[in-house]
Design an enzyme around this catalytic site. Structure first.
Site, PDB file in Angstrom:
ATOM      1  N   GLU A  15       2.862  -9.457  10.647  1.00  0.00           N
ATOM      2  CA  GLU A  15       2.645  -8.024  10.795  1.00  0.00           C
ATOM      3  C   GLU A  15       1.511  -7.763  11.778  1.00  0.00           C
ATOM      4  O   GLU A  15       0.651  -8.626  12.020  1.00  0.00           O
ATOM      5  CB  GLU A  15       2.284  -7.409   9.455  1.00  0.00           C
ATOM      6  CG  GLU A  15       1.005  -8.009   8.929  1.00  0.00           C
ATOM      7  CD  GLU A  15       0.431  -7.267   7.748  1.00  0.00           C
ATOM      8  OE1 GLU A  15       1.197  -6.644   7.011  1.00  0.00           O
ATOM      9  OE2 GLU A  15      -0.789  -7.309   7.600  1.00  0.00           O
ATOM     10  N   CYS A  34      -4.531  -4.546  15.273  1.00  0.00           N
ATOM     11  CA  CYS A  34      -4.874  -5.700  14.439  1.00  0.00           C
ATOM     12  C   CYS A  34      -3.726  -6.695  14.563  1.00  0.00           C
ATOM     13  O   CYS A  34      -2.579  -6.357  14.277  1.00  0.00           O
ATOM     14  CB  CYS A  34      -5.035  -5.208  12.999  1.00  0.00           C
ATOM     15  SG  CYS A  34      -5.314  -6.526  11.824  1.00  0.00           S
ATOM     16  N   CYS A  84      -0.904 -17.882   5.479  1.00  0.00           N
ATOM     17  CA  CYS A  84      -2.260 -18.398   5.652  1.00  0.00           C
ATOM     18  C   CYS A  84      -2.500 -19.483   4.619  1.00  0.00           C
ATOM     19  O   CYS A  84      -1.998 -19.411   3.496  1.00  0.00           O
ATOM     20  CB  CYS A  84      -3.267 -17.263   5.455  1.00  0.00           C
ATOM     21  SG  CYS A  84      -4.978 -17.767   5.811  1.00  0.00           S
ATOM     22  N   CYS A 126      -7.688 -17.155  -0.057  1.00  0.00           N
ATOM     23  CA  CYS A 126      -8.710 -16.257  -0.610  1.00  0.00           C
ATOM     24  C   CYS A 126      -8.032 -15.475  -1.743  1.00  0.00           C
ATOM     25  O   CYS A 126      -6.901 -15.002  -1.590  1.00  0.00           O
ATOM     26  CB  CYS A 126      -9.237 -15.310   0.464  1.00  0.00           C
ATOM     27  SG  CYS A 126     -10.030 -16.179   1.843  1.00  0.00           S
ATOM     28  N   CYS A 160      -6.558 -11.853  -1.145  1.00  0.00           N
ATOM     29  CA  CYS A 160      -5.832 -11.600   0.096  1.00  0.00           C
ATOM     30  C   CYS A 160      -4.349 -11.911  -0.064  1.00  0.00           C
ATOM     31  O   CYS A 160      -3.976 -13.002  -0.495  1.00  0.00           O
ATOM     32  CB  CYS A 160      -6.421 -12.441   1.227  1.00  0.00           C
ATOM     33  SG  CYS A 160      -5.611 -12.165   2.814  1.00  0.00           S
ATOM     34  N   CYS A 192      -4.066  -6.847   4.250  1.00  0.00           N
ATOM     35  CA  CYS A 192      -3.519  -7.895   5.106  1.00  0.00           C
ATOM     36  C   CYS A 192      -2.334  -8.582   4.472  1.00  0.00           C
ATOM     37  O   CYS A 192      -2.403  -9.005   3.330  1.00  0.00           O
ATOM     38  CB  CYS A 192      -4.569  -8.964   5.365  1.00  0.00           C
ATOM     39  SG  CYS A 192      -6.028  -8.298   6.070  1.00  0.00           S
TER      40      CYS A 192
HETATM   41  N1  SAH Z   1      -8.578 -14.962   8.124  1.00  0.00           N
HETATM   42  C1  SAH Z   1      -9.497 -14.016   8.701  1.00  0.00           C
HETATM   43  C2  SAH Z   1      -8.837 -12.654   8.963  1.00  0.00           C
HETATM   44  C3  SAH Z   1      -8.424 -12.006   7.685  1.00  0.00           C
HETATM   45  S1  SAH Z   1      -8.239 -10.295   7.434  1.00  0.00           S
HETATM   46  C4  SAH Z   1     -10.674 -13.833   7.784  1.00  0.00           C
HETATM   47  O1  SAH Z   1     -10.621 -14.263   6.647  1.00  0.00           O
HETATM   48  O2  SAH Z   1     -11.692 -13.274   8.220  1.00  0.00           O
HETATM   49  C5  SAH Z   1      -9.657  -9.413   7.716  1.00  0.00           C
HETATM   50  C6  SAH Z   1     -10.541  -9.094   6.518  1.00  0.00           C
HETATM   51  O3  SAH Z   1      -9.889  -8.432   5.418  1.00  0.00           O
HETATM   52  C7  SAH Z   1     -11.170 -10.348   5.959  1.00  0.00           C
HETATM   53  O4  SAH Z   1     -12.531 -10.122   5.801  1.00  0.00           O
HETATM   54  C8  SAH Z   1     -10.462 -10.486   4.628  1.00  0.00           C
HETATM   55  O5  SAH Z   1     -11.217 -11.250   3.729  1.00  0.00           O
HETATM   56  C9  SAH Z   1     -10.308  -9.045   4.201  1.00  0.00           C
HETATM   57  N2  SAH Z   1      -9.314  -8.826   3.162  1.00  0.00           N
HETATM   58  C10 SAH Z   1      -8.210  -9.541   2.867  1.00  0.00           C
HETATM   59  N3  SAH Z   1      -7.548  -9.030   1.813  1.00  0.00           N
HETATM   60  C11 SAH Z   1      -8.248  -7.945   1.431  1.00  0.00           C
HETATM   61  C12 SAH Z   1      -8.070  -6.985   0.398  1.00  0.00           C
HETATM   62  N4  SAH Z   1      -7.045  -7.056  -0.444  1.00  0.00           N
HETATM   63  N5  SAH Z   1      -8.982  -5.989   0.306  1.00  0.00           N
HETATM   64  C13 SAH Z   1     -10.013  -5.908   1.165  1.00  0.00           C
HETATM   65  N6  SAH Z   1     -10.233  -6.798   2.146  1.00  0.00           N
HETATM   66  C14 SAH Z   1      -9.366  -7.804   2.294  1.00  0.00           C
END
Ligand code: SAH
Length: 351
Positions: free
Chosen positions: A92, A105, A112, A116, A119, A333
């Site tokens: 996406e 974005c 991934c 996390c 996420c 994301c």
């Molecule tokens: N892999 C990269 C890019 C990820 S997305 C990274 O981890 O930085 C960008 C941001 O959104 C990251 O800080 C990620 O931790 C955060 N993120 C992911 N899922 C989320 C959610 N459900 N709510 C809020 N932030 C989220």
């Protein structure tokens, strides 16, 4: 292996032209065709001799990620787009107009591997990394549909960019260069969950891209629970790498901190975060959690988010909080793909 047309930098097109006994001006024509006229087929590049068009079509494929589903997120133009690669894999991308500027974005991987907890992108693991050409084509596909390039790029979609370092850096160089999409380096942000070797490498690339680091917790105990990557590179190692990055590049790192109700948003967490960042050149960006089905954390109340923000600001840390319209589009994301995959599995997709 075939090289995707979008994966080549201007110098490399010059070399290609030399190798095919073409004069150097042909390289310029090719770049104009790819990034100004945004051709989607070599046959459209009528300035090139037909034999060359045919040859290039067979060695530099111009297949792009195709739009599958477009989902408006807010009433004012924020749109998620699900894109499909020729092999059927999907990622996406999000188009975010705000204050007269557009941020896109983009994703770096299908899924991934970092897992996390909060996420959605990692719920299904990592299927594969995107190639440089595919990453560039996320931007070209949307730019063809909208008639314009974004002003800013954030690599905050699906995937961990530093687990696909070479392709991401190559794609960003193409998007950045003047004869490419010409998006300013300081308008390009890479976000990492904390892959230290990637931070170290980026420090020595000689590029001016912005770096964001997803911190999300002020202690190793909590961070390891939320982000398994912390068991490989802990907070101390991560901040040392970021300090070294700032020292080498002169660029300040932005720490992303997703606020999760009663998990990492208490006054004690704010105090611990302030201690951690004290004396460091740092910015903090707070992101109220975007709820994810597979994670039972909740979004804190607005009062709690503001209190956390206020505490950091009072301590002198440059802190921002992502606006809610951005939150819906940005922080969720991988949700579009996850949702869509589930539908596909149940055979209810309607396109
Ligand atoms: N892999 C990269 C890019 C990820 S997305 C990274 O981890 O930085 C960008 C941001 O959104 C990251 O800080 C990620 O931790 C955060 N993120 C992911 N899922 C989320 C959610 N459900 N709510 C809020 N932030 C989220």
């Amino acid at each position: 292996m075939l090289e995707h047309a979008y994966a080549l930098l201007p110098e490399e097109w010059k070399t290609v032209c030399r190798e095919h006994a073409l004069p150097a001006f042909r390289a310029k024509q090719i770049l104009l065709g790819l990034y100004q006229d945004k051709i989607s087929n070599w046959n459209e590049l009528t300035t090139l001799p037909g034999t060359i068009r045919e040859k290039f079509a067979s060695i530099f494929p111009l297949t792009a990620m195709q739009e599958v589903v477009r989902t408006p997120i807010t009433g004012d133009g924020v749109t998620k787009v699900l894109l499909e690669a020729p092999d059927g894999q999907r990622v996406e991308t999000v188009w975010i107009p705000a204050d007269g500027r557009i941020t896109q974005c983009i994703s770096s991987q299908v899924g991934c591997a970092m897992h996390c907890a909060f996420c959605a992108s990692g719920q299904l693991g990592c299927v594969r990394s995107l190639s440089a050409g595919e990453i560039v084509s996320e931007v070209l596909t949307l730019s063809r549909a909208t008639g314009q390039y974004p002003n800013n790029i954030v690599v905050m979609g699906m995937g961990e960019p530093f687990m696909n370092y070479d392709a991401v850096l190559r794609a960003l160089r193409v998007l950045n260069c003047q004869q490419g999409a010409n998006i300013g380096a300081r308008h390009i942000t890479i976000s990492t969950c904390g892959v230290v070797p990637g931070i170290n490498r980026l420090a020595n690339e000689g590029v001016q891209f912005e770096l964001s680091v997803s911190l999300h917790a002020p202690s190793d105990m909590l961070r390891s629970k939320l982000m398994p990557v912390n068991r490989r590179w802990n907070i101390h190692e991560l901040l040392e790498a970021c300090d070294a990055y700032t020292k080498t590049t002169g660029r300040i790192v932005t720490y992303e901190y997703t606020l999760i109700d009663h998990v990492n948003d208490r006054p004690a967490h704010a105090a611990e975060l302030i201690r951690l960042l004290h004396g460091r050149k740092a910015r903090v960006n707070l992101i109220p959690l975007s709820p994810v089905d597979e994670f039972d954390g909740r979004t804190p109340s607005q009062a709690d988010c503001l209190a956390f923000l206020d505490t950091l600001l009072k301590s002198g840390i440059h802190t921002t909080m992502r606006r809610s319209r951005g939150k819906q589009a940005n922080a969720a994301c991988g949700q579009l793909r996850l949702h869509n995959q589930k539908e596909t599995r149940h055979g209810t997709e309607n396109f």
